[in-house]
Design a protein around this motif. Structure first.
Motif, PDB file in Angstrom:
ATOM      1  N   ALA A 153       0.840  -1.197   0.000  1.00  0.00           N
ATOM      2  CA  ALA A 153       0.000   0.000   0.000  1.00  0.00           C
ATOM      3  C   ALA A 153       0.878   1.252   0.000  1.00  0.00           C
ATOM      4  O   ALA A 153       1.947   1.296   0.620  1.00  0.00           O
ATOM      5  CB  ALA A 153      -0.915  -0.001   1.222  1.00  0.00           C
ATOM      6  N   LEU A 154       0.400   2.274  -0.708  1.00  0.00           N
ATOM      7  CA  LEU A 154       1.179   3.500  -0.893  1.00  0.00           C
ATOM      8  C   LEU A 154       0.976   4.452   0.284  1.00  0.00           C
ATOM      9  O   LEU A 154       0.182   5.390   0.230  1.00  0.00           O
ATOM     10  CB  LEU A 154       0.778   4.175  -2.201  1.00  0.00           C
ATOM     11  N   SER A 155       1.724   4.234   1.325  1.00  0.00           N
ATOM     12  CA  SER A 155       1.718   5.151   2.460  1.00  0.00           C
ATOM     13  C   SER A 155       2.405   6.455   2.062  1.00  0.00           C
ATOM     14  O   SER A 155       3.089   6.537   1.033  1.00  0.00           O
ATOM     15  CB  SER A 155       2.464   4.526   3.644  1.00  0.00           C
ATOM     16  N   GLU A 156       2.227   7.479   2.896  1.00  0.00           N
ATOM     17  CA  GLU A 156       2.946   8.744   2.673  1.00  0.00           C
ATOM     18  C   GLU A 156       4.448   8.493   2.551  1.00  0.00           C
ATOM     19  O   GLU A 156       5.130   9.074   1.689  1.00  0.00           O
ATOM     20  CB  GLU A 156       2.726   9.697   3.832  1.00  0.00           C
ATOM     21  N   GLU A 157       4.951   7.631   3.415  1.00  0.00           N
ATOM     22  CA  GLU A 157       6.387   7.380   3.463  1.00  0.00           C
ATOM     23  C   GLU A 157       6.879   6.671   2.196  1.00  0.00           C
ATOM     24  O   GLU A 157       7.937   7.014   1.650  1.00  0.00           O
ATOM     25  CB  GLU A 157       6.724   6.550   4.696  1.00  0.00           C
ATOM     26  N   LEU A 158       6.107   5.700   1.728  1.00  0.00           N
ATOM     27  CA  LEU A 158       6.500   4.997   0.504  1.00  0.00           C
ATOM     28  C   LEU A 158       6.426   5.925  -0.700  1.00  0.00           C
ATOM     29  O   LEU A 158       7.318   5.903  -1.567  1.00  0.00           O
ATOM     30  CB  LEU A 158       5.617   3.767   0.293  1.00  0.00           C
TER      31      LEU A 158
END
Length: 261
Positions: free
Chosen positions: A29-34
């Motif tokens: 999942a595309l977290s802010e961090e990723l």
């Protein structure tokens, strides 16, 4: 290769940069961090004159499940959501604007912003077992930002059907509808990707970079402007040393030796 436990793995060999989403337990999942890691790597890649191609891959069973819903629910604020979707949009546009081709290597399910990620890449090779959906509608959220990339790949009625139903399509259907270039048996995915990468890397680096920039820019033009622009680009390209070498090699029945200029 970056250290174990990183959100994004990076490995560059012979001008080919492989970026691997590395949140397998969260289905990448595309977290802010990723997203931040992806942006940083893409920004660096854009400055790398020796780069020939980028491969976007993923660890684990899924390619990418889209945005991190748990993180989104923990921040119930419209300003936060605007910033998050703008951040994601910058990543997608950075892929399109990167000077070299970006190939999605899709080994598993790609949903919502994960499907957007595939659609944003220049090319995509998928396992026959992969599935694709823009499924936000199933939780009451129309996939508006994924729709931007999807509708630039998939015919209008099929794209809207995917967006309004949230239903999955198979890798074979993704090929038929232009979202994916090739769907192969899972054990042939690496070979199919390598064949595509090597074909691209065998071409003039200058021609590839010129071609990608020209291709994406002309798509937003009307027919007359597109031809005017394409003619200018092609005339400039004809002046390159690589074109002289390529034509001479063709006439002399030998392999060209590219100089990248």
């Amino acid at each position: 290769m970056t250290t174990e436990g990183a959100l994004l793995l990076a490995d560059e060999v012979d001008g080919v940069l492989t970026l691997t989403l590395n949140r397998p337990d969260q289905f990448n999942a595309l977290s802010e961090e990723l997203l931040g890691e992806l942006q940083s790597r893409l920004d660096a890649a854009a400055r790398d004159d020796a780069l020939r191609c980028v491969v976007l891959a993923a660890a684990g069973r899924a390619f990418c499940a889209g945005h991190d819903l748990k993180q989104m629910r923990a921040n119930p604020d419209e300003r936060y959501y605007r910033q998050l979707f703008a951040q994601c949009g910058r990543v997608m546009q950075s892929i399109v604007n990167l000077p070299v081709p970006v190939i999605a290597k899709v080994q598993g399910t790609a949903t919502a912003a994960g499907c957007q990620l595939v659609a944003s890449c220049d090319l995509a090779v998928a396992s026959e077992s992969a599935k694709f959906a823009v499924s936000g509608i199933n939780v009451g959220l129309f996939c508006s930002t994924p729709a931007v990339a999807l509708t630039r790949n998939v015919p209008a009625k099929k794209a809207f059907e995917m967006l309004i139903t949230g239903q999955f399509i198979s890798a074979a259907e993704a090929v038929d509808n232009g979202l994916v270039n090739h769907a192969v048996a899972p054990d042939q995915l690496d070979a199919a990707l390598d064949a595509l990468v090597q074909t691209i890397c065998s071409k003039s680096p200058l021609a590839v970079r010129t071609g990608k920039a020209m291709y994406h820019r002309q798509r937003g033009m009307n027919l007359s402007d597109a031809y005017d622009y394409a003619g200018q680009v092609m005339a400039q390209n004809m002046m390159a040393e690589d074109v002289c070498e390529g034509i001479d090699a063709f006439m002399q029945k030998r392999h060209p030796v590219w100089k990248g200029r």
